[in-house]
Each structure stands twice: as structure tokens, then as C-alpha cells.
Design an enzyme around this catalytic site. Structure first.
Site, PDB file in Angstrom:
ATOM      1  N   GLU A 113       0.798  -1.225   0.000  1.00  0.00           N
ATOM      2  CA  GLU A 113       0.000   0.000   0.000  1.00  0.00           C
ATOM      3  C   GLU A 113       0.835   1.281   0.000  1.00  0.00           C
ATOM      4  OE1 GLU A 113      -3.175   0.380  -0.311  1.00  0.00           O
ATOM      5  OE2 GLU A 113      -3.832  -1.714  -0.182  1.00  0.00           O
ATOM      6  N   SER A 144     -51.483 -20.587  42.131  1.00  0.00           N
ATOM      7  CA  SER A 144     -51.062 -21.063  43.455  1.00  0.00           C
ATOM      8  C   SER A 144     -49.583 -20.844  43.745  1.00  0.00           C
ATOM      9  CB  SER A 144     -51.393 -22.547  43.594  1.00  0.00           C
ATOM     10  OG  SER A 144     -52.798 -22.731  43.630  1.00  0.00           O
TER      11      SER A 144
END
Length: 688
Positions: free
Chosen positions: A94, A364
Site C-alpha cells: 500500500e 397457586s
């Protein structure tokens, strides 16, 4: 003739002087411009470096359970943790002069300008690594002279304020490698399923070639093209002196193994749980969900991935292929940490979390809270009421309430509170509720995070809606000697630099009396004890064969819901089963599912852990009690069950057989007749 030559010579000298002066002036102006530009960029200071980073969620074992990245999958990794082959390969292909320039390469720019003029466009680029980094951070990728100028300015600012190593680190962590992977760490994981620290020379050279054209040079799209570019990069590394030719040849010959995209993606574990964590953190950290997803946070949670898999397995195993839904929550009572959460049968079909967002009547399962309050107000496990059809009046006699037992089964005699809980007798619950005062259940429900309840008789049978998470968490004090706190999902949150942004503090405090909490726990073991069978079976009888460790709990049902909340000393788990839109349950086919999921999950989730008993506090005694009469069992009245009592509250009278009771009753009457005759004789009274 001589005059003409002298004039020409004079003109040339003047022209040369003009050119020299012009060049000198241009150089001076250029120098001043460059000096001013550098001073300006230096005075502006370092540009902010903020890039989206993937936020990672971790389980209690440190494993990754999920990620959020807002479309840019990126993990920032320090430069010294990246394989050196990566930076060498990247610089070689690069920007060979990266370590020599100030952010831009004049020769490359000049060449690009000439090429663009010839082409009549700005198609050719000459960007250095610094310029690409600046573009990734601050600019678009459009090819215009304005963008190029801005790119140059940002590049200068980066070069003036950061080292080459810092710039290269930033570039490697921001450049796009395709397939949603931003930065070398994400790319390394995607292509090779490893960290960038572990990349070989061949792998590093392959990845370095991708950013030039992520869709063009991706090895999983076109391997031959990517391979040719890798070999070009390796040769370039040899030219730059990073590696030898032999090393390059070996790397070129190395066979690379790529993982498939589906395999590289991190598996999303417990998506309902992660949604809760995200919602909590947006409030705690005051950020949006998008900000959270791209901040690069490391979020450490309480979730146990192995328990979560067990939970999902048993939901998948037990739930029918219908529209029936379920939810599950498992909490460590010692810390309050949520270990597993299922919010529905399939998150992909519905992200609605039925463990936290849905509120249903608990039936319950509310009774243990009621009976705890009864223990606090003089009741014991041996306290008795008559179980029979009863019409209750309330609201100063203006209203009546006639609850029923399941399948209309009643003892039509006295039963103890322990047996009433084990078989889930509704009449006993309402009598207890009204006897101690309805406000007592209202108070404990609020104390244990269930909200503000209405003071009505039906509250004892679970008529006020709650979430599964809150209901399950309300059982934590029974499993942990009265200690209670809000359920915990998050251990800590770190930013991308490892700084702690949030850390959960221990939050368990004593909310219930430890002795009464233990007594209540022991009563809740009764639903799995066949010795408490009486006029009907204990409610946990169907799952007793699945259980092989001390457990306690309570089931519950309404026409639309089936619940099971149970626990060991290590884990409290709640399960709900029902339909989203109020459709009634088939109590025989669908009702038992919640118990099956709970029992199977509890056993497998704790597999390999100690089978711990519940801790017995001091000042607690155990005696054998007849489950119906509440008196001490003996040879004349067998069938006693062990019951626990706070010392001094245990029954002292022995249970008698029916024959003995008749003899005692006859003796009592005979004694009463003798006393009456004695009174008459002593007082001189006659029989009239």
C-alpha cells in the site's frame, strides 16, 4: 551587429535573473506556505479518532455469547498484538515510503495528477496509508479534488500529532476487508477463525491484498485472483527487505484453510437475555442502542452459557409444535445473577420476551408468600383448617367469594398447612389469608418486588398478574436464608481501552426472617413427597422420578396458565407455559409441561454439582407429625411425616386412634357425670 548581440545577451541575463528570482520567490512562498500549513495543522491539535467498534457480550465463563456492531463488525486490537507480518505486508503493497513521508507522497501525487489529466478525470489515486486512514475516519470515498484537499489536511494533522505506529494501528483497525469485517481482527476471524496475533506470513499477505478491492480480491469469492495478489505482496516484501526469498517461496506454497462465513459468525446465545442487558445499559450509560452497538464495549454478564443451552434444549424437547408458548428464568440465589433465560419458543419468530414483558396471573405459586406470612403470625406447618366447600363474605358482608379446589376435591376434614400446600388446597389458603389479614400478603408481595397488590380474597390464589422474572426472584429468599435483591444481568462494562464504565455492586440484603424462610422451604419440599398424599395427590408427583437431589417449589395454574417455580440451594428456576392471546390451556395435556421443563432443566443444569441440602438454622426442631390432624404421630396413629418447627412451637400432643379417641370421649363424659352427681349430693339437690 555587436549592439544586437549585446541586447540579446542582456535579455537572456534578465530572463535568467527573473527565473532565478521567481524560483527563489516560489521556494520561499512554498516554504512559508508549508511552514504555515504545518503550524496550522499542529495548532489544530490531534483530530478525534472515533470509529465504530463491535460491542461484545460475555457469559459468566468469559466466553463470547453475542455481538453488536451496527453494520461494521470491528474489534480494535493494539499494534503490538498484531502479527508483524500484517504491517510489513500492508506497507509493502500500500505505501512503501510510509515511514519516510509526512502523510503524502509528492512523487505519487504528481504521477497521479498527470495520469488524471491525460484521462480527463480524477480516477487515479495516490493515497498513502495515512491518507486512507484519514478517509476511513472522516471522509467519503468520492473522487473529487475537494475531498482530496480535505484528506490532505487530515493526513497532516494525523502525522503532526501521532506516531507512525499509531497511524498504522489505526489504519489496520479501520480498513474494510469485505464481508462486513472492518479491521484486521474482524477479518482474521472471518477468513481464518483466529486472532490477528496468530496470522502466519502466508495468511497476513493474503489479507493485506483484500482492501484494494474487497469484493474483487476476497479469497472466498475468487481464490485465484486473491492468490496472485498474495504472491505479488510476498515478492514486494522481499524487495523491501522484510523477508527472504526462501520465506516468500514457502509462504506461497502454504495451503490456506478458510472458514465459511456461516462458521465465522459468532453464535447468538440467549437473545432474550441480551435484549434485557441492552435495555438496561441504554439507561445506565445514557446511550442509544446504536451507540451501544458501535462503542466497542466489553459487556460481562451473569449468563451461564451451558445452563442456557440446557434450558433451550428442554424447551425444544418438551414444547409441542403448536402456538403454545413458554418462558424460563434461572437465578443463582447466592448472588441474584440470572443464569439462563428463555423468552419464547423461537426468538426469530417473536422477540417478545414472555419472561419479562408478559404479566400473567400466577395462581397457586403465590401461596408460599402467604404461608410465610402465616408462619410470621403464629401458624406452624401443623396448623389446621377444614378443607370443604366454603362461601366467604368480604367487603363488610356486601360481597361473597366461593373458591373451588382443583377437580372439586376436598378433604371435608381438618388438614395441616403442610399438606394443604403440598396438594394446593385453595380453601385452606383463603382461610389463612382472611385469618391473618389480607394486608399481610399485599405487604410481602411489595417487599419481594411483585408490585402493589389489591387487597381482595382472591389474591391468595394468585389473581394479580406478575412477570415470570419477578415471581421467580421472589423465591430467592427461601433458597438463600432470607436474602433478597433485584435480579442481576450485568457484572461489569468496559470500554475499548479496558476502562470500567459500570460495575454491579452486590445487592442482596435480608428481606425475610431466616428461620421462617427455612420452614417455608421445608414445607415446599412437600409437593414432591408422596407421604403427604391425602384426599388428593401432591402436585409434584408426576416429576418425582425425574428428581435426584433436594428440591423445593410450588406449581400453579389458571385456566390460561401453567407455572412451576422451584429451587435448590444453588439455583432458583421458574417456568411458565400458556398462549399469548388468552386461549385456555388443556390442563391434562399442556398443564404438566411447565413441571417437566423445570425438573429436567434443574437436574441437567446442576449435573456434576454437589447435591446440597437446605441449611438448617439454629432453634429449629424436627418431629413426626400426622399430616391431617397436626398432632404427633405414634403407633396408634401411623403415617407421620417429618415437619420442622421453630423451637417451642412444635406440637406436644400425640395423635390417637379412632378407638382411643372414643374411649377418651366416653371417659370425659363419665367424668362430667360424676362431677354432676357429686355437686348434687353435696348441695342436697334432687333430680328434678
Amino acid at each position: 551587429m555587436q549592439v544586437v548581440l549585446s541586447r540579446k545577451k542582456t535579455r537572456r541575463i534578465r530572463f535568467l535573473r527573473f527565473m532565478v528570482r521567481s524560483v527563489l520567490l516560489a521556494l520561499i512562498l512554498s516554504g512559508l506556505f508549508i511552514l504555515g500549513l504545518l503550524s496550522y495543522t499542529r495548532m489544530q491539535g490531534p483530530p478525534p479518532i472515533q470509529v465504530p467498534e463491535t460491542t461484545v457480550f460475555y457469559g459468566s465463563d468469559g466466553s463470547v455469547i453475542g455481538e453488536e456492531h451496527g453494520g461494521q463488525n470491528r474489534y480494535w486490537i493494539p499494534f503490538d498484538e498484531v502479527s508483524p507480518f500484517v504491517s510489513q505486508a500492508t506497507v509493502s503493497i500500500e505505501d512503501r515510503k510510509f515511514y519516510d513521508h509526512f502523510g503524502f507522497d509528492l512523487w505519487r501525487i504528481g504521477g497521479a495528477i498527470v495520469a488524471n489529466i491525460k484521462a480527463g478525470s480524477s480516477a487515479q489515486g495516490a493515497s498513502t496509508i495515512t491518507q486512507q486512514y484519514a478517509r476511513n475516519l472522516y471522509l467519503s470515498h468520492e473522487k473529487t479534488w475537494t475531498r482530496k484537499w480535505n484528506e490532505l489536511m487530515y493526513s497532516l494533522r494525523l502525522e503532526m500529532n501521532y506516531s507512525k505506529e499509531e497511524i498504522l494501528e489505526g489504519y489496520l483497525n479501520t480498513v474494510y476487508y469485505g464481508h462486513g469485517a472492518y479491521g484486521i481482527e474482524a477479518a482474521s476471524g472471518f477468513f481464518f477463525d483466529k486472532s490477528a496475533a496468530d496470522l502466519s506470513l502466508a495468511e497476513a499477505a493474503m489479507l493485506a491484498g483484500v482492501p484494494k478491492g474487497p469484493s474483487y480480491y476476497s479469497p472466498v469469492i475468487d481464490y485465484d485472483r486473491a492468490k496472485a495478489r498474495q504472491e505479488l505482496i510476498l515478492s514486494s516484501m522481499v524487495e523491501n527487505g522484510y523477508i527472504t526469498k526462501d520465506e516468500a517461496d514457502t509462504a506461497k506454497a502454504e495451503e490456506l484453510i478458510f472458514v465459511q462465513a456461516a462458521d465465522a459468525d459468532t453464535e447468538i446465545i440467549a437473545p432474550y437475555f441480551q435484549d434485557v442487558v441492552t435495555n438496561q445499559l441504554t439507561s445506565i450509560l445514557d446511550v442509544t442502542e446504536d451507540e451501544l452497538a458501535t462503542a466497542g464495549y466489553h459487556i460481562y454478564t451473569t449468563l451461564d452459557p451451558s445452563m442456557q443451552k440446557v434450558a433451550e434444549h428442554w424447551v425444544d424437547q418438551e414444547m409441542p409444535d403448536t402456538d403454545l408458548q413458554t418462558s424460563l428464568v434461572a437465578i443463582d440465589p447466592r448472588s441474584g445473577g440470572v443464569r439462563a433465560m428463555v423468552g419464547g419458543v423461537d426468538y426469530a419468530e417473536s422477540s417478545y420476551n414472555r419472561a419479562t414483558q408478559s404479566k400473567r396471573e400466577p395462581g397457586s405459586t403465590i401461596k408460599p408468600l402467604l404461608y410465610y406470612e402465616a408462619l410470621q403470625h403464629g401458624f406452624t406447618a401443623a396448623s389446621t383448617f377444614v378443607s370443604e366447600p366454603t362461601e366467604f363474605t368480604f367487603d363488610e358482608g356486601r360481597q361473597t367469594y366461593s373458591p373451588r379446589n382443583f377437580n372439586q376435591h376436598y378433604a371435608n376434614d381438618f388438614i395441616t398447612m403442610q399438606q394443604a400446600l403440598a396438594v394446593s388446597d385453595n380453601i385452606f389458603a383463603i382461610k389463612t389469608h382472611l385469618f391473618i389479614g389480607p394486608d399481610k400478603l399485599v405487604d410481602i408481595a411489595e417487599t419481594l418486588g411483585l408490585g402493589t397488590f389489591k387487597d381482595v380474597p382472591s389474591l391468595a390464589l394468585g389473581s394479580q398478574a406478575v412477570s415470570l422474572l419477578d415471581l421467580t426472584n421472589s423465591y430467592v429468599p427461601f433458597a438463600n436464608e432470607g436474602l433478597y435483591g433485584e435480579p442481576q444481568f450485568i457484572v461489569k462494562v468496559e470500554d475499548s481501552d479496558g476502562e470500567i464504565l459500570y460495575e454491579q455492586e452486590p445487592g442482596l440484603t435480608e428481606a425475610l426472617d431466616p428461620v421462617s424462610s427455612f420452614l417455608m422451604t421445608e414445607m415446599m419440599t412437600g409437593m414432591f413427597d408422596p407421604a403427604l398424599n391425602g384426599y388428593t395427590s401432591v402436585t409434584g408427583s408426576s416429576v418425582v422420578p425425574l428428581l435426584h437431589r433436594p428440591v423445593a417449589g410450588k406449581s400453579g395454574s389458571t385456566p390460561n396458565d401453567s407455572w412451576m417455580v422451584g429451587f435448590t440451594p444453588q439455583l432458583v428456576t421458574g417456568v411458565w407455559v400458556g398462549h399469548d392471546k388468552g386461549q385456555k390451556l388443556d390442563q391434562y395435556a399442556e398443564g404438566p409441561i411447565s413441571k417437566k421443563i423445570w425438573a429436567n432443566f434443574t437436574e441437567q443444569a446442576l449435573e456434576g454439582q454437589l447435591k446440597l441440602p437446605f441449611h438448617v438454622p439454629q432453634d429449629v426442631v424436627q418431629v413426626e407429625v400426622h399430616p391431617e390432624s397436626g398432632l404427633l404421630a405414634n403407633e396408634s396413629c401411623p403415617g407421620g411425616v417429618p415437619m420442622f418447627f421453630k423451637a417451642g412451637t412444635e406440637p406436644t400432643s400425640a395423635c390417637a386412634s379412632p378407638e382411643e379417641e372414643k374411649k377418651m370421649e366416653d371417659a370425659k363424659h363419665e367424668k362430667e357425670r360424676f362431677i354432676d352427681r357429686f355437686k348434687k349430693w353435696f348441695g342436697g339437690q334432687d333430680d328434678h
